[in-house]
Design a protein around this motif. Structure first.
Motif, PDB file in Angstrom:
ATOM      1  N   GLY A  15     -41.383 -15.445  25.589  1.00 36.73           N
ATOM      2  CA  GLY A  15     -40.943 -16.003  24.314  1.00 36.73           C
ATOM      3  C   GLY A  15     -41.108 -15.016  23.179  1.00 36.73           C
ATOM      4  N   SER A  16     -40.691 -15.403  21.978  1.00 37.56           N
ATOM      5  CA  SER A  16     -40.801 -14.531  20.812  1.00 37.56           C
ATOM      6  C   SER A  16     -42.252 -14.250  20.433  1.00 37.56           C
ATOM      7  N   CYS A  17     -43.176 -15.077  20.939  1.00 33.80           N
ATOM      8  CA  CYS A  17     -44.606 -14.872  20.673  1.00 33.80           C
ATOM      9  C   CYS A  17     -45.198 -13.799  21.573  1.00 33.80           C
ATOM     10  N   GLY A  18     -44.425 -13.355  22.564  1.00 29.77           N
ATOM     11  CA  GLY A  18     -44.908 -12.338  23.489  1.00 29.77           C
ATOM     12  C   GLY A  18     -45.620 -12.903  24.702  1.00 29.77           C
ATOM     13  N   ARG A  19     -45.631 -14.225  24.846  1.00 25.63           N
ATOM     14  CA  ARG A  19     -46.291 -14.860  25.980  1.00 25.63           C
ATOM     15  C   ARG A  19     -45.257 -15.509  26.898  1.00 25.63           C
ATOM     16  N   PRO A  20     -45.623 -15.788  28.159  1.00 25.66           N
ATOM     17  CA  PRO A  20     -44.690 -16.483  29.065  1.00 25.66           C
ATOM     18  C   PRO A  20     -44.283 -17.825  28.483  1.00 25.66           C
ATOM     19  N   LEU A  21     -43.095 -18.279  28.799  1.00 28.24           N
ATOM     20  CA  LEU A  21     -42.564 -19.513  28.247  1.00 28.24           C
ATOM     21  C   LEU A  21     -43.477 -20.705  28.546  1.00 28.24           C
ATOM     22  N   CYS A  22     -43.684 -21.543  27.538  1.00 31.15           N
ATOM     23  CA  CYS A  22     -44.527 -22.733  27.705  1.00 31.15           C
ATOM     24  C   CYS A  22     -43.984 -23.632  28.812  1.00 31.15           C
ATOM     25  N   CYS A  23     -42.664 -23.812  28.835  1.00 33.84           N
ATOM     26  CA  CYS A  23     -42.060 -24.729  29.806  1.00 33.84           C
ATOM     27  C   CYS A  23     -42.282 -24.271  31.231  1.00 33.84           C
ATOM     28  N   ALA A  24     -42.448 -22.964  31.429  1.00 33.86           N
ATOM     29  CA  ALA A  24     -42.609 -22.432  32.777  1.00 33.86           C
ATOM     30  C   ALA A  24     -44.063 -22.279  33.182  1.00 33.86           C
TER      31      ALA A  24
ATOM     32  N   ALA B  97     -39.399 -28.202  11.905  1.00 29.02           N
ATOM     33  CA  ALA B  97     -39.433 -26.869  11.297  1.00 29.02           C
ATOM     34  C   ALA B  97     -39.557 -26.986   9.780  1.00 29.02           C
ATOM     35  N   LYS B  98     -38.866 -27.961   9.190  1.00 29.15           N
ATOM     36  CA  LYS B  98     -38.950 -28.174   7.740  1.00 29.15           C
ATOM     37  C   LYS B  98     -40.362 -28.577   7.334  1.00 29.15           C
ATOM     38  N   ASN B  99     -40.974 -29.470   8.118  1.00 26.05           N
ATOM     39  CA  ASN B  99     -42.337 -29.913   7.802  1.00 26.05           C
ATOM     40  C   ASN B  99     -43.315 -28.756   7.738  1.00 26.05           C
ATOM     41  N   GLN B 100     -43.078 -27.736   8.563  1.00 26.72           N
ATOM     42  CA  GLN B 100     -44.009 -26.620   8.663  1.00 26.72           C
ATOM     43  C   GLN B 100     -43.628 -25.449   7.763  1.00 26.72           C
ATOM     44  N   GLY B 101     -42.591 -25.660   6.946  1.00 23.90           N
ATOM     45  CA  GLY B 101     -42.186 -24.619   6.005  1.00 23.90           C
ATOM     46  C   GLY B 101     -41.603 -23.399   6.676  1.00 23.90           C
TER      47      GLY B 101
ATOM     48  N   PRO C  70     -31.526 -20.234  12.779  1.00 25.64           N
ATOM     49  CA  PRO C  70     -31.552 -20.600  14.205  1.00 25.64           C
ATOM     50  C   PRO C  70     -32.147 -19.530  15.107  1.00 25.64           C
ATOM     51  N   THR C  71     -31.961 -18.262  14.778  1.00 26.29           N
ATOM     52  CA  THR C  71     -32.471 -17.192  15.629  1.00 26.29           C
ATOM     53  C   THR C  71     -33.998 -17.115  15.603  1.00 26.29           C
ATOM     54  N   LYS C  72     -34.610 -17.687  14.559  1.00 30.29           N
ATOM     55  CA  LYS C  72     -36.066 -17.610  14.430  1.00 30.29           C
ATOM     56  C   LYS C  72     -36.782 -18.835  14.968  1.00 30.29           C
ATOM     57  N   ILE C  73     -36.084 -19.955  15.108  1.00 31.15           N
ATOM     58  CA  ILE C  73     -36.746 -21.179  15.568  1.00 31.15           C
ATOM     59  C   ILE C  73     -36.182 -21.668  16.905  1.00 31.15           C
ATOM     60  N   SER C  74     -35.376 -20.841  17.534  1.00 31.28           N
ATOM     61  CA  SER C  74     -34.808 -21.202  18.841  1.00 31.28           C
ATOM     62  C   SER C  74     -35.476 -20.383  19.938  1.00 31.28           C
TER      63      SER C  74
ATOM     64  N   GLY D 167     -31.902 -21.141  23.817  1.00 29.66           N
ATOM     65  CA  GLY D 167     -30.950 -21.420  22.754  1.00 29.66           C
ATOM     66  C   GLY D 167     -31.208 -22.735  22.033  1.00 29.66           C
ATOM     67  N   ARG D 168     -32.174 -23.532  22.508  1.00 25.66           N
ATOM     68  CA  ARG D 168     -32.544 -24.785  21.852  1.00 25.66           C
ATOM     69  C   ARG D 168     -33.781 -24.566  20.988  1.00 25.66           C
ATOM     70  N   LEU D 169     -34.085 -25.538  20.139  1.00 25.92           N
ATOM     71  CA  LEU D 169     -35.271 -25.432  19.289  1.00 25.92           C
ATOM     72  C   LEU D 169     -36.516 -25.222  20.149  1.00 25.92           C
ATOM     73  N   MET D 170     -37.425 -24.375  19.688  1.00 25.05           N
ATOM     74  CA  MET D 170     -38.618 -24.046  20.461  1.00 25.05           C
ATOM     75  C   MET D 170     -39.505 -25.269  20.664  1.00 25.05           C
ATOM     76  N   CYS D 171     -39.999 -25.441  21.875  1.00 29.81           N
ATOM     77  CA  CYS D 171     -40.877 -26.575  22.194  1.00 29.81           C
ATOM     78  C   CYS D 171     -42.153 -26.549  21.356  1.00 29.81           C
ATOM     79  N   CYS D 172     -42.623 -25.360  20.985  1.00 29.77           N
ATOM     80  CA  CYS D 172     -43.893 -25.242  20.262  1.00 29.77           C
ATOM     81  C   CYS D 172     -43.810 -25.782  18.836  1.00 29.77           C
ATOM     82  N   LEU D 173     -42.617 -26.114  18.350  1.00 29.13           N
ATOM     83  CA  LEU D 173     -42.513 -26.729  17.028  1.00 29.13           C
ATOM     84  C   LEU D 173     -43.214 -28.077  16.995  1.00 29.13           C
TER      85      LEU D 173
END
Length: 278
Positions: A158-167, A181-185, A190-194, A198-204
């Motif tokens: 993932g973009s965090c540098g760690r293996p995907l949470c879902c996997a 995403a709005k709640n967390q400011g 889309p490229t930063k929160i996906s 290609g879907r919204l990141m689960c960690c949101l």
């Protein structure tokens, strides 16, 4: 009541519950259970103290603890899956079917083979199924999955540098919305929160409840003074001039503001005033 045991059939897979059947089972023990697909090999991963059991649908009992012979069969199945994957790829190319094969899975008793694939639309794979059945002489199932399931099965970084949470640990997908995403400011780019799917990141979802609770508490005392809470992109007035909000920290009640030029500075919520709806 007999002990209830949570069983998982693959890493980061969904947990299913079974009756222990009076067997002495410990964490990470291999077990053989009966499922809708037939007999399967799973691992005991959870021993809930207060399980929610549906009285109308009693739990199926665990058949037995896995033996060395069962483990050997599991390894043979994995080798067969690799072979079946290559054969299926050739068949897909032969029939020129627009589908991407992801994974092949044998049931433990080898009474069924499941081929997981993705496709942009519906595909006609009837001839493919017939051909595969004639090769493997067993029941064949082709199962189309979505992009999130594809990421879970293929895995990645993932973009965090760690293996995907879902996997790695998420057993099931939960709904994720842009409101989180709005709640967390966060930036709504889309490229930063996906995620890689290609879907919204689960960690949101992970800290959303905390942000929502903090927002509700702060809104009680802020709305009468300044209207809506601060959000990324909003223009605000500070003691050093007009700027644009870059980041909102709901825990510390601060905002990071970009002022004229390239200068950025962090202010508390009480030190800034809303200029417009940004």
């Amino acid at each position: 009541m007999e002990q209830v045991i949570g069983v998982r059939f693959k890493p980061a897979g969904k947990i299913y519950y079974f009756d222990s059947n009076h067997l002495d089972i410990h964490l990470d023990d291999g077990v053989i259970v009966e499922t809708s697909r037939g007999k399967e090999y799973g691992y005991a991963v959870l021993f809930p103290k207060h399980p929610e059991v549906d009285g109308d649908n009693p739990l199926k009992p665990i058949i037995r603890k896995a033996t060395m012979k069962d483990m050997a069969q599991l390894e043979r199945n994995k080798e067969r899956e690799k072979s079946a994957f290559g054969i299926c790829l050739k068949k897909i190319e032969k029939y020129k079917i627009p589908m991407k094969l992801l994974r092949v899975e044998y049931t433990f008793d080898r009474n069924k083979i499941v081929f997981f694939f993705t496709s942009e639309g519906r595909v006609d794979f009837r001839e493919l199924v017939k051909d595969l059945a004639s090769v493997f002489h067993t029941r064949i199932e082709l199962r189309q999955v979505g992009v999130r399931d594809e990421a879970k099965q293929v895995s990645g970084i993932g973009s965090c540098g760690r293996p995907l949470c879902c996997a790695t640990f998420l057993g099931e997908f939960a709904p994720v919305s842009i409101k989180m995403a709005k709640n967390q400011g966060l930036s709504l780019n889309p490229t930063k929160i996906s995620g890689v799917c290609g879907r919204l990141m689960c960690c949101l979802r992970y800290e959303n409840d905390q942000y929502e609770g903090d927002t509700k508490k702060k809104r009680c005392c802020m709305d009468r003074k300044k209207g809506p809470l601060f959000r990324v992109g909003m223009k605000v007035a500070t003691e050093e001039g007009i700027g644009q909000v870059l980041y909102v920290n709901s825990q510390k009640h601060t905002v990071k503001v970009q002022l004229e030029g390239e200068k950025t500075k962090t202010f508390s919520w009480d030190e800034v005033e809303k200029v417009d709806n940004g």
